[in-house]
Design an enzyme around this catalytic site. Sequence first.
Site, PDB file in Angstrom:
ATOM      1  N   ASP A 147      46.899  74.220  25.212  1.00  0.00           N
ATOM      2  CA  ASP A 147      46.031  74.165  26.678  1.00  0.00           C
ATOM      3  C   ASP A 147      46.955  74.603  27.390  1.00  0.00           C
ATOM      4  O   ASP A 147      46.810  75.875  28.321  1.00  0.00           O
ATOM      5  CB  ASP A 147      44.944  73.842  27.628  1.00  0.00           C
ATOM      6  CG  ASP A 147      44.303  72.926  26.465  1.00  0.00           C
ATOM      7  OD1 ASP A 147      43.193  73.457  25.526  1.00  0.00           O
ATOM      8  OD2 ASP A 147      43.824  71.566  26.044  1.00  0.00           O
ATOM      9  N   ARG A 150      47.983  78.125  26.550  1.00  0.00           N
ATOM     10  CA  ARG A 150      47.120  79.226  26.776  1.00  0.00           C
ATOM     11  C   ARG A 150      47.141  79.991  28.938  1.00  0.00           C
ATOM     12  O   ARG A 150      46.461  81.244  29.347  1.00  0.00           O
ATOM     13  CB  ARG A 150      46.171  78.955  26.805  1.00  0.00           C
ATOM     14  CG  ARG A 150      45.574  79.075  25.311  1.00  0.00           C
ATOM     15  CD  ARG A 150      44.385  78.409  24.786  1.00  0.00           C
ATOM     16  NE  ARG A 150      43.379  78.843  23.352  1.00  0.00           N
ATOM     17  CZ  ARG A 150      43.324  78.179  22.173  1.00  0.00           C
ATOM     18  NH1 ARG A 150      42.848  76.789  22.855  1.00  0.00           N
ATOM     19  NH2 ARG A 150      43.336  78.025  21.405  1.00  0.00           N
ATOM     20  N   HIS A 174      41.089  67.472  25.760  1.00  0.00           N
ATOM     21  CA  HIS A 174      41.430  68.848  25.038  1.00  0.00           C
ATOM     22  C   HIS A 174      39.511  69.781  25.367  1.00  0.00           C
ATOM     23  O   HIS A 174      38.618  68.946  24.785  1.00  0.00           O
ATOM     24  CB  HIS A 174      41.650  69.067  23.064  1.00  0.00           C
ATOM     25  CG  HIS A 174      41.349  70.440  22.478  1.00  0.00           C
ATOM     26  ND1 HIS A 174      42.244  71.379  23.754  1.00  0.00           N
ATOM     27  CD2 HIS A 174      40.469  70.906  21.373  1.00  0.00           C
ATOM     28  CE1 HIS A 174      41.983  72.481  22.237  1.00  0.00           C
ATOM     29  NE2 HIS A 174      42.255  71.990  21.717  1.00  0.00           N
TER      30      HIS A 174
HETATM   31  O1  TXD Z   1      44.219  71.957  19.796  1.00  0.00           O
HETATM   32  C1  TXD Z   1      43.154  71.650  18.852  1.00  0.00           C
HETATM   33  N1  TXD Z   1      43.868  70.968  18.533  1.00  0.00           N
HETATM   34  C2  TXD Z   1      43.138  72.845  17.453  1.00  0.00           C
HETATM   35  C3  TXD Z   1      41.949  72.107  17.015  1.00  0.00           C
HETATM   36  C4  TXD Z   1      43.783  73.672  17.415  1.00  0.00           C
HETATM   37  C5  TXD Z   1      42.565  74.539  17.017  1.00  0.00           C
HETATM   38  C6  TXD Z   1      42.527  74.282  15.176  1.00  0.00           C
HETATM   39  N2  TXD Z   1      41.391  72.762  15.683  1.00  0.00           N
HETATM   40  C7  TXD Z   1      41.205  71.836  14.672  1.00  0.00           C
HETATM   41  O2  TXD Z   1      41.646  71.685  13.576  1.00  0.00           O
HETATM   42  C8  TXD Z   1      40.151  72.756  14.184  1.00  0.00           C
HETATM   43  O3  TXD Z   1      38.683  72.430  15.193  1.00  0.00           O
HETATM   44  C9  TXD Z   1      39.568  72.011  12.656  1.00  0.00           C
HETATM   45  O4  TXD Z   1      38.981  70.499  12.679  1.00  0.00           O
HETATM   46  C10 TXD Z   1      41.268  71.414  12.384  1.00  0.00           C
HETATM   47  C11 TXD Z   1      41.648  72.869  11.217  1.00  0.00           C
HETATM   48  O5  TXD Z   1      41.655  73.985  11.784  1.00  0.00           O
HETATM   49  P1  TXD Z   1      41.156  74.689  10.866  1.00  0.00           P
HETATM   50  O6  TXD Z   1      41.865  76.231  11.516  1.00  0.00           O
HETATM   51  O7  TXD Z   1      43.086  75.176  10.169  1.00  0.00           O
HETATM   52  O8  TXD Z   1      40.519  75.011   9.913  1.00  0.00           O
HETATM   53  P2  TXD Z   1      40.911  75.620   8.082  1.00  0.00           P
HETATM   54  O9  TXD Z   1      41.182  77.028   7.957  1.00  0.00           O
HETATM   55  O10 TXD Z   1      39.121  75.291   8.150  1.00  0.00           O
HETATM   56  O11 TXD Z   1      41.061  74.014   6.768  1.00  0.00           O
HETATM   57  C12 TXD Z   1      40.576  73.307   7.754  1.00  0.00           C
HETATM   58  C13 TXD Z   1      41.887  72.957   5.760  1.00  0.00           C
HETATM   59  C14 TXD Z   1      40.710  73.566   4.922  1.00  0.00           C
HETATM   60  O12 TXD Z   1      41.178  74.072   4.707  1.00  0.00           O
HETATM   61  C15 TXD Z   1      40.113  72.203   4.268  1.00  0.00           C
HETATM   62  O13 TXD Z   1      39.746  73.183   2.575  1.00  0.00           O
HETATM   63  C16 TXD Z   1      40.680  71.253   4.872  1.00  0.00           C
HETATM   64  O14 TXD Z   1      41.308  71.006   5.956  1.00  0.00           O
HETATM   65  N3  TXD Z   1      40.188  69.976   4.342  1.00  0.00           N
HETATM   66  C17 TXD Z   1      40.995  68.486   3.400  1.00  0.00           C
HETATM   67  N4  TXD Z   1      41.929  68.498   3.348  1.00  0.00           N
HETATM   68  C18 TXD Z   1      42.099  67.625   2.710  1.00  0.00           C
HETATM   69  N5  TXD Z   1      41.704  66.044   2.717  1.00  0.00           N
HETATM   70  C19 TXD Z   1      40.374  66.338   3.552  1.00  0.00           C
HETATM   71  N6  TXD Z   1      39.256  65.543   3.291  1.00  0.00           N
HETATM   72  C20 TXD Z   1      39.842  68.006   3.633  1.00  0.00           C
HETATM   73  N7  TXD Z   1      38.240  68.271   4.020  1.00  0.00           N
HETATM   74  C21 TXD Z   1      38.461  69.482   4.346  1.00  0.00           C
END
Ligand code: TXD
Length: 307
Positions: A147, A150, A174
């Site tokens: 944040d 940005r 957040h």
């Molecule tokens: O400021 C912040 N904290 C954030 C948070 C900024 C950006 C993204 N933010 C959050 O991070 C977003 O709202 C999501 O909750 C997470 C991950 O974001 P991302 O963009 O990396 O999402 P993706 O590309 O969908 O990746 C999530 C991966 C995907 O490959 C799934 O197969 C995997 O998580 N996944 C798992 N991996 C392991 N174990 C389990 N149980 C599992 N479930 C889903």
Amino acid sequence: MKITVVGGGNVGATAAQRIAEKELANEVVLVDVVAGMPQGKSLDMYESAPVERFDSRMIGTQGYDETAGSDIVLITAGLARKPGMSRDDLLLKNTEIVQGITQEIAKRSPNSIIVMVTNPLDVMTYVAWKVSGFAKERVIGMAGVLDSARFRSFIAMELGVSVKDVSAFVLGGHGDTMVPLPRYSTVAGIPLPDLMDKATIDRIVDRTRNGGAEIVKLLGTGSAYYAPSASAVEMIESIVRDQKRILPCAVWLQGEYGQKDVFCGVPVKLGKKGIEQIIQIKLTPEEQKELDKSAQDVKENIAKLKL
Ligand code: TXD
């Protein structure tokens, strides 16, 4: 140093690559539920090592045995927001996911430091803390660094100055309820209110609050990951190199800033033990009110969980 990244999606994979390129760990383990994906991405990253000249081993897996003995675990697994979807819509689904992951991690890496990225961030950090049973110094949420990054970018754009000279201060949860503090945000030491009128600051603050949604809308599918992964890795670097950086992070508050029993973003000192100090400043009544509201929102979501 061994670092595990759980979730090999956009944020996780980009973070793993940044960790390797900075040589923050000898071993980087990428875990995801999707068959073959973390293996493929890890191998691909490792094949960039001769070019980028880093020496980290990269391991991809669907299981947790390979993660045993990790020093730091970055959790990015879960669902990302789709256009029009709020962070809170993700609450229950991601709670389940983070709960399962944390159990596996706590068993195999009982001394690790957990850095949470999954949304809704403050609540997911709580879930990991609660389920792991770790000391509060070792469970930290990433949001404030993003944040404030940005906010800093928008200030630099507005003034046409280098981002290097801009620092910003952001408190609170957040997203929509974050509390940017313009009077502690500076350009080469000059407080923002001395450089911009209130209307301009308000516009930038508003854009910062909606910074995540702006990217979600542009991308169409998925959410931001370059700045989020860079932000998480900045926190990890401060821990690995014991830099004692002062960064805004979501931490378990026990009376600091007038907040109790809640994860909320405040400035902390990050070093090899994790959170080494919470830096406290005096807020104006208006700022305090905003922070109270932000913390209250997090508390209400925590109350919805059955842990
Ligand atoms: O400021 C912040 N904290 C954030 C948070 C900024 C950006 C993204 N933010 C959050 O991070 C977003 O709202 C999501 O909750 C997470 C991950 O974001 P991302 O963009 O990396 O999402 P993706 O590309 O969908 O990746 C999530 C991966 C995907 O490959 C799934 O197969 C995997 O998580 N996944 C798992 N991996 C392991 N174990 C389990 N149980 C599992 N479930 C889903």
